[in-house]
Design a protein around this motif. Structure first.
Motif, PDB file in Angstrom:
ATOM      1  N   GLN A 110       0.842  -1.193   0.000  1.00  0.00           N
ATOM      2  CA  GLN A 110       0.000   0.000   0.000  1.00  0.00           C
ATOM      3  C   GLN A 110       0.877   1.243   0.000  1.00  0.00           C
ATOM      4  N   PRO A 111       0.546   2.247  -0.809  1.00  0.00           N
ATOM      5  CA  PRO A 111       1.339   3.473  -0.730  1.00  0.00           C
ATOM      6  C   PRO A 111       1.142   4.170   0.607  1.00  0.00           C
ATOM      7  N   LEU A 112       2.142   4.950   1.019  1.00  0.00           N
ATOM      8  CA  LEU A 112       2.051   5.715   2.269  1.00  0.00           C
ATOM      9  C   LEU A 112       1.011   6.812   2.129  1.00  0.00           C
ATOM     10  N   PHE A 113       0.889   7.303   0.893  1.00  0.00           N
ATOM     11  CA  PHE A 113       0.013   8.438   0.635  1.00  0.00           C
ATOM     12  C   PHE A 113      -0.419   8.379  -0.819  1.00  0.00           C
ATOM     13  N   LYS A 114      -1.719   8.634  -1.044  1.00  0.00           N
ATOM     14  CA  LYS A 114      -2.217   8.596  -2.415  1.00  0.00           C
ATOM     15  C   LYS A 114      -3.225   9.719  -2.618  1.00  0.00           C
ATOM     16  N   LYS A 115      -3.115  10.405  -3.726  1.00  0.00           N
ATOM     17  CA  LYS A 115      -4.056  11.496  -3.977  1.00  0.00           C
ATOM     18  C   LYS A 115      -4.247  11.709  -5.475  1.00  0.00           C
ATOM     19  N   ALA A 116      -5.480  12.063  -5.852  1.00  0.00           N
ATOM     20  CA  ALA A 116      -5.792  12.343  -7.253  1.00  0.00           C
ATOM     21  C   ALA A 116      -6.055  13.827  -7.441  1.00  0.00           C
ATOM     22  N   PHE A 117      -5.588  14.362  -8.551  1.00  0.00           N
ATOM     23  CA  PHE A 117      -5.764  15.781  -8.867  1.00  0.00           C
ATOM     24  C   PHE A 117      -6.419  15.899 -10.236  1.00  0.00           C
ATOM     25  N   PRO A 118      -7.556  16.575 -10.313  1.00  0.00           N
ATOM     26  CA  PRO A 118      -8.166  16.764 -11.624  1.00  0.00           C
ATOM     27  C   PRO A 118      -7.370  17.779 -12.455  1.00  0.00           C
ATOM     28  N   VAL A 119      -7.365  17.595 -13.751  1.00  0.00           N
ATOM     29  CA  VAL A 119      -6.709  18.548 -14.668  1.00  0.00           C
ATOM     30  C   VAL A 119      -7.760  19.016 -15.668  1.00  0.00           C
ATOM     31  N   LYS A 120      -7.971  20.322 -15.695  1.00  0.00           N
ATOM     32  CA  LYS A 120      -8.950  20.870 -16.632  1.00  0.00           C
ATOM     33  C   LYS A 120      -8.321  21.039 -18.018  1.00  0.00           C
ATOM     34  N   GLY A 121      -9.161  21.066 -19.003  1.00  0.00           N
ATOM     35  CA  GLY A 121      -8.658  21.177 -20.373  1.00  0.00           C
ATOM     36  C   GLY A 121      -8.490  22.597 -20.863  1.00  0.00           C
ATOM     37  N   ASP A 122      -8.211  23.531 -19.957  1.00  0.00           N
ATOM     38  CA  ASP A 122      -7.987  24.912 -20.399  1.00  0.00           C
ATOM     39  C   ASP A 122      -6.737  25.493 -19.741  1.00  0.00           C
ATOM     40  N   PHE A 123      -6.223  26.560 -20.336  1.00  0.00           N
ATOM     41  CA  PHE A 123      -4.951  27.111 -19.891  1.00  0.00           C
ATOM     42  C   PHE A 123      -5.037  27.897 -18.581  1.00  0.00           C
ATOM     43  N   ALA A 124      -6.249  28.288 -18.179  1.00  0.00           N
ATOM     44  CA  ALA A 124      -6.411  29.142 -16.996  1.00  0.00           C
ATOM     45  C   ALA A 124      -5.781  28.518 -15.746  1.00  0.00           C
ATOM     46  N   SER A 125      -5.988  27.232 -15.547  1.00  0.00           N
ATOM     47  CA  SER A 125      -5.443  26.581 -14.344  1.00  0.00           C
ATOM     48  C   SER A 125      -4.330  25.594 -14.691  1.00  0.00           C
ATOM     49  N   ALA A 126      -3.814  25.703 -15.905  1.00  0.00           N
ATOM     50  CA  ALA A 126      -2.790  24.752 -16.359  1.00  0.00           C
ATOM     51  C   ALA A 126      -1.546  24.823 -15.493  1.00  0.00           C
ATOM     52  N   GLY A 127      -1.074  23.709 -15.050  1.00  0.00           N
ATOM     53  CA  GLY A 127       0.141  23.645 -14.234  1.00  0.00           C
ATOM     54  C   GLY A 127      -0.136  23.555 -12.750  1.00  0.00           C
ATOM     55  N   GLU A 128      -1.386  23.769 -12.353  1.00  0.00           N
ATOM     56  CA  GLU A 128      -1.706  23.786 -10.913  1.00  0.00           C
ATOM     57  C   GLU A 128      -1.553  22.418 -10.262  1.00  0.00           C
ATOM     58  N   ALA A 129      -1.974  21.382 -10.954  1.00  0.00           N
ATOM     59  CA  ALA A 129      -1.919  20.036 -10.359  1.00  0.00           C
ATOM     60  C   ALA A 129      -0.467  19.633 -10.110  1.00  0.00           C
ATOM     61  N   SER A 130       0.424  19.920 -11.061  1.00  0.00           N
ATOM     62  CA  SER A 130       1.817  19.512 -10.847  1.00  0.00           C
ATOM     63  C   SER A 130       2.484  20.320  -9.742  1.00  0.00           C
TER      64      SER A 130
ATOM     65  N   VAL B  89       2.699   7.934  -3.122  1.00  0.00           N
ATOM     66  CA  VAL B  89       4.020   8.070  -2.497  1.00  0.00           C
ATOM     67  C   VAL B  89       4.338   6.800  -1.713  1.00  0.00           C
ATOM     68  N   ASN B  90       5.477   6.223  -2.001  1.00  0.00           N
ATOM     69  CA  ASN B  90       5.956   5.039  -1.280  1.00  0.00           C
ATOM     70  C   ASN B  90       7.292   5.382  -0.627  1.00  0.00           C
ATOM     71  N   ALA B  91       7.774   4.502   0.254  1.00  0.00           N
ATOM     72  CA  ALA B  91       9.000   4.801   0.995  1.00  0.00           C
ATOM     73  C   ALA B  91      10.173   5.090   0.064  1.00  0.00           C
ATOM     74  N   ASP B  92      10.305   4.288  -0.998  1.00  0.00           N
ATOM     75  CA  ASP B  92      11.490   4.452  -1.849  1.00  0.00           C
ATOM     76  C   ASP B  92      11.179   4.826  -3.290  1.00  0.00           C
ATOM     77  N   HIS B  93       9.928   5.083  -3.604  1.00  0.00           N
ATOM     78  CA  HIS B  93       9.584   5.538  -4.962  1.00  0.00           C
ATOM     79  C   HIS B  93       8.225   6.226  -4.986  1.00  0.00           C
ATOM     80  N   VAL B  94       8.047   7.020  -6.032  1.00  0.00           N
ATOM     81  CA  VAL B  94       6.765   7.702  -6.249  1.00  0.00           C
ATOM     82  C   VAL B  94       6.197   7.228  -7.583  1.00  0.00           C
ATOM     83  N   ASN B  95       4.914   6.882  -7.591  1.00  0.00           N
ATOM     84  CA  ASN B  95       4.221   6.556  -8.836  1.00  0.00           C
ATOM     85  C   ASN B  95       3.355   7.735  -9.249  1.00  0.00           C
ATOM     86  N   ILE B  96       3.421   8.082 -10.501  1.00  0.00           N
ATOM     87  CA  ILE B  96       2.541   9.121 -11.029  1.00  0.00           C
ATOM     88  C   ILE B  96       1.822   8.543 -12.243  1.00  0.00           C
ATOM     89  N   ILE B  97       0.495   8.629 -12.216  1.00  0.00           N
ATOM     90  CA  ILE B  97      -0.313   8.184 -13.357  1.00  0.00           C
ATOM     91  C   ILE B  97      -1.034   9.399 -13.903  1.00  0.00           C
TER      92      ILE B  97
END
Ligand SMILES: Nc1ncnc2c1ncn2[C@@H]1O[C@H](COP(=O)(O)OP(=O)(O)OP(=O)(O)O)[C@@H](O)[C@H]1O
Ligand SMILES: [Mg+2]
Length: 143
Positions: A4-24, A68-76
């Motif tokens: 199990q990851p130590l921490f997991k979270k999902a971030f929505p990404v909108k299809g417009d430039f106004a909020s582009a870059g916020e999730a990262s 987030v895991n102890a020794d690696h991070v997964n990003i999908i």
């Protein structure tokens, strides 16, 4: 059994430039707050930003999931956009279908996907025409 990851979270990404870059930025700040490996933070930040911009520019919006895991991070990174007709070609440095408008904003060098690949320890891209695109990335500490 998968860990199990130590921490997991999902971030929505909108299809417009106004909020582009916020999730990262959110992804990067969470890793900073945890005090995670600084090399991983830097590589995750670069790759996640590039992937987020692709979702904004080509995918029509989507989602970033961080685990987030102890020794690696997964990003999908997933979108339900048009898909990539030729993945091999899309991975070539300098290949871009960016519009004139996107180029005026400084995008379209065709370096996003190559940089995502370089900055990750594991890089998997799946895309289906009319269905969307999915990137599975792994960033290992000390890697
Ligand atoms: N999520 C996506 N959905 C559909 N097509 C995509 C997606 N991501 C990338 N592509 C296609 O792959 C091409 C290459 O992507 P890449 O990120 O390497 O370059 P770019 O976005 O065109 O330019 P840059 O990232 O340097 O600003 C894009 O121009 C686009 O045609
Ligand atoms: Mg790009």
């Amino acid at each position: 059994m998968t860990d199990q990851p130590l921490f997991k979270k999902a971030f929505p990404v909108k299809g417009d430039f106004a909020s582009a870059g916020e999730a990262s930025v959110k992804v990067k700040n969470i890793l900073k707050d945890i005090g995670y490996d600084s090399g991983v933070i830097r590589r995750v930040a670069v790759a996640t930003y590039e992937a987020e911009m692709n979702v904004v520019m080509y995918g029509g919006g989507g989602e970033i999931v961080m685990a987030v895991n102890a020794d690696h991070v997964n990003i999908i990174i997933v979108d339900q956009g048009p898909g990539i007709p030729d993945i091999k070609q899309a991975l070539v440095e300098g290949y871009s279908t960016a519009t004139e408008e996107m180029r005026e904003m400084g995008f379209g060098a065709g370096m996003g996907l190559p940089n995502i690949r370089k900055n990750s320890n594991e890089f998997t891209i799946d895309s289906e025409m009319g269905k969307g695109t999915r990137l599975d990335l792994v960033f290992r500490c000390g890697g």
